[in-house]
Design a protein around this motif. Structure first.
Motif, PDB file in Angstrom:
ATOM      1  N   MET A 147       1.159  -0.720  -0.296  1.00 20.99           N
ATOM      2  CA  MET A 147       0.366  -0.222   0.398  1.00 20.99           C
ATOM      3  C   MET A 147       1.347   1.211   0.658  1.00 20.99           C
ATOM      4  O   MET A 147       1.443   0.960   1.184  1.00 20.99           O
ATOM      5  N   VAL A 148       0.658   1.882  -0.632  1.00 20.25           N
ATOM      6  CA  VAL A 148       1.864   2.933  -0.830  1.00 20.25           C
ATOM      7  C   VAL A 148       1.149   4.236  -1.432  1.00 20.25           C
ATOM      8  O   VAL A 148      -0.083   4.630  -1.683  1.00 20.25           O
ATOM      9  N   LEU A 149       1.630   5.721  -0.330  1.00 18.59           N
ATOM     10  CA  LEU A 149       0.767   6.768   0.592  1.00 18.59           C
ATOM     11  C   LEU A 149       1.243   7.606  -0.342  1.00 18.59           C
ATOM     12  O   LEU A 149       2.187   7.821   0.235  1.00 18.59           O
ATOM     13  N   LEU A 150       1.015   8.800  -1.498  1.00 10.35           N
ATOM     14  CA  LEU A 150       1.039   9.375  -2.559  1.00 10.35           C
ATOM     15  C   LEU A 150       0.570  11.142  -2.058  1.00 10.35           C
ATOM     16  O   LEU A 150      -0.644  11.111  -2.174  1.00 10.35           O
ATOM     17  N   HIS A 151       1.249  11.858  -1.327  1.00  3.91           N
ATOM     18  CA  HIS A 151       0.842  13.013  -0.332  1.00  3.91           C
ATOM     19  C   HIS A 151       0.989  13.419  -1.010  1.00  3.91           C
ATOM     20  O   HIS A 151       1.030  13.442  -3.060  1.00  3.91           O
ATOM     21  N   SER A 152       0.114  15.068  -1.031  1.00  4.68           N
ATOM     22  CA  SER A 152      -0.270  16.276  -2.560  1.00  4.68           C
ATOM     23  C   SER A 152       0.757  16.919  -2.401  1.00  4.68           C
ATOM     24  O   SER A 152       2.053  17.398  -1.276  1.00  4.68           O
ATOM     25  N   GLY A 153       0.190  18.215  -3.076  1.00  6.27           N
ATOM     26  CA  GLY A 153       1.533  19.565  -3.311  1.00  6.27           C
ATOM     27  C   GLY A 153       1.580  20.046  -2.147  1.00  6.27           C
ATOM     28  O   GLY A 153       2.829  20.949  -2.555  1.00  6.27           O
ATOM     29  N   VAL A 154       1.095  20.137  -1.283  1.00  6.64           N
ATOM     30  CA  VAL A 154       0.916  21.373   0.238  1.00  6.64           C
ATOM     31  C   VAL A 154       1.307  20.533   1.191  1.00  6.64           C
ATOM     32  O   VAL A 154       1.108  21.280   2.368  1.00  6.64           O
ATOM     33  N   CYS A 155       1.257  18.931   0.967  1.00  7.91           N
ATOM     34  CA  CYS A 155       1.370  18.455   2.230  1.00  7.91           C
ATOM     35  C   CYS A 155       2.943  17.845   1.780  1.00  7.91           C
ATOM     36  O   CYS A 155       3.781  17.640   1.260  1.00  7.91           O
ATOM     37  N   ASP A 156       3.460  16.374   2.898  1.00  3.60           N
ATOM     38  CA  ASP A 156       4.234  15.199   2.716  1.00  3.60           C
ATOM     39  C   ASP A 156       4.024  14.382   3.081  1.00  3.60           C
ATOM     40  O   ASP A 156       3.035  14.135   3.810  1.00  3.60           O
ATOM     41  N   ARG A 157       4.915  13.210   3.854  1.00  4.78           N
ATOM     42  CA  ARG A 157       4.321  11.884   3.388  1.00  4.78           C
ATOM     43  C   ARG A 157       3.554  11.990   5.243  1.00  4.78           C
ATOM     44  O   ARG A 157       2.803  10.630   5.440  1.00  4.78           O
ATOM     45  N   ARG A 158       3.462  12.941   6.075  1.00  3.36           N
ATOM     46  CA  ARG A 158       3.495  13.312   7.131  1.00  3.36           C
ATOM     47  C   ARG A 158       1.704  13.352   7.204  1.00  3.36           C
ATOM     48  O   ARG A 158       1.033  13.366   7.756  1.00  3.36           O
ATOM     49  N   ALA A 170      -2.088  -0.535   8.810  1.00  3.01           N
ATOM     50  CA  ALA A 170      -0.101  -1.645   9.257  1.00  3.01           C
ATOM     51  C   ALA A 170      -0.944  -1.817   9.750  1.00  3.01           C
ATOM     52  O   ALA A 170      -1.208  -3.349   9.650  1.00  3.01           O
ATOM     53  N   ALA A 171      -1.537  -2.305  10.669  1.00  6.72           N
ATOM     54  CA  ALA A 171      -2.872  -3.133  11.717  1.00  6.72           C
ATOM     55  C   ALA A 171      -3.965  -4.086  10.455  1.00  6.72           C
ATOM     56  O   ALA A 171      -3.820  -5.221  11.190  1.00  6.72           O
ATOM     57  N   ALA A 172      -4.514  -3.094   9.805  1.00  4.73           N
ATOM     58  CA  ALA A 172      -5.289  -4.022   9.018  1.00  4.73           C
ATOM     59  C   ALA A 172      -4.588  -5.560   8.401  1.00  4.73           C
ATOM     60  O   ALA A 172      -5.434  -6.424   7.649  1.00  4.73           O
ATOM     61  N   GLY A 173      -3.308  -4.999   8.332  1.00  9.86           N
ATOM     62  CA  GLY A 173      -2.156  -6.387   7.569  1.00  9.86           C
ATOM     63  C   GLY A 173      -1.710  -5.288   6.492  1.00  9.86           C
ATOM     64  O   GLY A 173      -1.551  -6.867   5.047  1.00  9.86           O
ATOM     65  N   TYR A 174      -1.775  -4.240   5.990  1.00  7.16           N
ATOM     66  CA  TYR A 174      -1.098  -4.112   4.714  1.00  7.16           C
ATOM     67  C   TYR A 174       0.880  -3.325   4.966  1.00  7.16           C
ATOM     68  O   TYR A 174      -0.206  -2.963   5.806  1.00  7.16           O
ATOM     69  N   ARG A 175       1.094  -3.894   4.195  1.00  2.52           N
ATOM     70  CA  ARG A 175       2.627  -3.290   4.262  1.00  2.52           C
ATOM     71  C   ARG A 175       2.297  -1.572   3.527  1.00  2.52           C
ATOM     72  O   ARG A 175       2.237  -1.735   2.272  1.00  2.52           O
ATOM     73  N   VAL A 176       2.857  -0.884   4.428  1.00  2.00           N
ATOM     74  CA  VAL A 176       2.417   0.687   3.920  1.00  2.00           C
ATOM     75  C   VAL A 176       3.703   1.059   3.212  1.00  2.00           C
ATOM     76  O   VAL A 176       4.855   0.990   4.945  1.00  2.00           O
ATOM     77  N   ILE A 177       4.270   1.705   2.286  1.00  2.00           N
ATOM     78  CA  ILE A 177       4.736   2.296   1.681  1.00  2.00           C
ATOM     79  C   ILE A 177       4.329   3.735   1.638  1.00  2.00           C
ATOM     80  O   ILE A 177       3.934   4.189   0.770  1.00  2.00           O
ATOM     81  N   ARG A 178       4.710   5.411   2.519  1.00  2.00           N
ATOM     82  CA  ARG A 178       4.481   6.382   2.542  1.00  2.00           C
ATOM     83  C   ARG A 178       5.622   7.488   1.442  1.00  2.00           C
ATOM     84  O   ARG A 178       6.578   8.247   3.311  1.00  2.00           O
ATOM     85  N   PRO A 179       6.222   7.237   1.166  1.00  5.28           N
ATOM     86  CA  PRO A 179       7.257   7.661   0.387  1.00  5.28           C
ATOM     87  C   PRO A 179       7.302   9.979  -0.143  1.00  5.28           C
ATOM     88  O   PRO A 179       6.430   9.939   0.253  1.00  5.28           O
ATOM     89  N   ASP A 180       8.871  10.244   0.877  1.00  6.37           N
ATOM     90  CA  ASP A 180       8.233  12.130   0.229  1.00  6.37           C
ATOM     91  C   ASP A 180       9.016  12.044  -0.901  1.00  6.37           C
ATOM     92  O   ASP A 180       9.859  11.663  -1.681  1.00  6.37           O
TER      93      ASP A 180
END
Length: 247
Positions: free
Chosen positions: A1-12, A22-32
């Motif tokens: 599961m890859v989380l891609l941020h908006s242009g006014v934010c970052d991975r946070r 992650a608790a639901a069972g997904y491998r989570v990747i959230r890049p900047d």
């Protein structure tokens, strides 16, 4: 599961979601993306979609679901169109879309932002973005978080000695076969509402949901509700296998 941020934010911006995913069972990747958060600006030609594909390769990920907010939605669509074999599902929150032409409201916003940055008024440019992109549900804490992320992005990008132009991959959306959830916010600018609503006409397995309370960043405005929306979509389209997280 890859989380891609908006242009006014970052991975946070995904702080309210990643642990639950992650608790639901997904491998989570959230890049900047480059020029945001902990990632420096580019020093050579690049594309954000290409960077995400390379990151997946480096991590040994052969297929992934993508969630993208605003500009992150555009990156997700570009990756899904250029490398459809990589993408199992798309969850797009108020997404930008490849090839979109900005309407009058977006053009006016961009002109105001450019003028403020050219005048060196970083505070006003940050506030312009906070007020434009957050809906009425966003409280003071959320506004401060967006303020912090947007200011950091401006500082990193304005300090760069040279701006390297990004290349864009071919983005024929007709190549996308992955199921897609396209979310819009009733308080968002018309461009993004129309783009999300139009995706079911362009993608064979897309459905559109409009959130009547939302602005442009619903995952921050009502995080618990959006987390459940994402999980409901993912459980049906890509049931989890194991839990992990990568930052």
């Amino acid at each position: 599961m890859v989380l891609l941020h908006s242009g006014v934010c970052d991975r946070r911006m995904w702080d309210p979601q990643w642990a639950a995913l992650a608790a639901a069972g997904y491998r989570v990747i959230r890049p900047d993306l480059r020029g945001f958060g902990l990632s420096p600006v580019a020093d050579r030609p690049y594309s954000d979609a290409g960077d995400v594909a390379e990151l997946l390769r480096e991590l040994g990920v052969e297929r992934a679901a993508l969630a993208g907010s605003s500009y992150g939605g555009r990156v997700a669509l570009e990756l899904a169109a250029s490398r459809p074999e990589l993408v199992t599902a798309l969850a797009l929150l108020c997404p930008a879309v490849p090839g979109q032409e900005p309407g009058p409201e977006l053009r006016s916003f961009a002109e105001r932002e450019d003028a403020l940055l050219a005048a060196g008024d970083l505070d006003a440019a940050v506030e312009l973005n906070v007020e434009r992109w957050l809906g009425p549900e966003a409280g003071d804490e959320v506004r401060e978080r967006v303020r912090t992320m947007q200011r950091h992005a401006f500082e990193v990008q304005l300090a760069a000695a040279e701006q390297v132009r990004q290349t864009r991959p071919e983005a024929d959306l007709a190549r996308i076969a992955a199921p897609c959830l396209a979310v819009s916010g009733a308080h968002d600018v018309p461009d993004f509402r129309e783009l999300a609503a139009g995706l079911p006409e362009r993608l064979p397995q897309a459905r559109h949901v409009e959130l009547p309370w939302a602005g442009h960043l619903p995952s921050l405005e009502r995080p618990a509700e959006v987390t459940e929306l994402l999980l409901d979509f993912l459980r049906v389209t890509v049931p989890p296998a194991s839990a992990n997280v990568s930052h």
